[in-house]
Write a protein that holds these residues in place. Structure first.
Motif, short mmCIF file in Angstrom:
data_model
loop_
_atom_site.label_atom_id
_atom_site.label_comp_id
_atom_site.label_asym_id
_atom_site.label_seq_id
_atom_site.Cartn_x
_atom_site.Cartn_y
_atom_site.Cartn_z
N TYR A 55 0.83 -1.20 0.00
CA TYR A 55 0.00 0.00 0.00
C TYR A 55 0.87 1.25 0.00
O TYR A 55 0.63 2.18 -0.76
N ALA A 91 2.43 1.76 -3.41
CA ALA A 91 1.45 2.18 -4.42
C ALA A 91 1.01 3.62 -4.16
O ALA A 91 0.80 4.38 -5.10
N ARG A 92 0.85 3.97 -2.91
CA ARG A 92 0.40 5.32 -2.58
C ARG A 92 1.40 6.37 -3.04
O ARG A 92 1.04 7.44 -3.49
N THR A 152 1.00 6.86 -6.99
CA THR A 152 -0.31 7.12 -7.59
C THR A 152 -0.40 8.51 -8.18
O THR A 152 -0.82 8.67 -9.33
N GLY A 153 -0.01 9.52 -7.45
CA GLY A 153 -0.09 10.89 -7.94
C GLY A 153 0.75 11.13 -9.18
O GLY A 153 0.24 11.58 -10.21
N LEU A 190 1.93 8.96 -11.27
CA LEU A 190 1.45 8.12 -12.36
C LEU A 190 0.24 8.74 -13.04
O LEU A 190 0.18 8.85 -14.27
N LEU A 191 -0.73 9.15 -12.24
CA LEU A 191 -1.93 9.77 -12.81
C LEU A 191 -1.59 11.08 -13.52
O LEU A 191 -2.13 11.37 -14.59
N VAL A 239 -6.51 13.45 -9.39
CA VAL A 239 -5.53 12.82 -8.50
C VAL A 239 -6.03 12.87 -7.06
O VAL A 239 -5.98 11.88 -6.33
N VAL A 264 -9.04 10.40 -6.58
CA VAL A 264 -8.60 9.00 -6.54
C VAL A 264 -7.94 8.70 -5.20
O VAL A 264 -8.21 7.67 -4.57
N THR A 265 -7.08 9.59 -4.76
CA THR A 265 -6.40 9.39 -3.47
C THR A 265 -7.40 9.39 -2.32
O THR A 265 -7.34 8.54 -1.43
N GLY A 322 -9.41 6.18 -2.18
CA GLY A 322 -8.62 5.09 -1.60
C GLY A 322 -8.57 5.18 -0.09
O GLY A 322 -8.69 4.16 0.61
#
Length: 47
Positions: free
Chosen positions: A3, A6-7, A10-11, A13-14, A24, A27-28, A31
């Motif tokens: 986790y 991935a966290r 995420t920002g 990547l998006l 962004v 999505v965050t 989650g």
């Protein structure tokens, strides 16, 4: 560990895929809300 890894990506990547800051954030936030709900549910159901 998964986790947290991935966290952290995420920002970026998006953003690299062309997502706006609003997307962004949504999505965050989704989650984090999922974690808030699923944790106590998993504790109650012993799964």
């Amino acid at each position: 560990m998964v986790y947290e890894g991935a966290r952290s990506i995420t920002g970026p990547l998006l953003a690299g895929l062309g997502a706006s800051a609003l997307v962004v954030g949504l999505v965050t936030g989704a989650g984090l809300l999922f974690r808030l709900v699923s944790g106590p549910l998993a504790d109650r159901t012993a799964r």
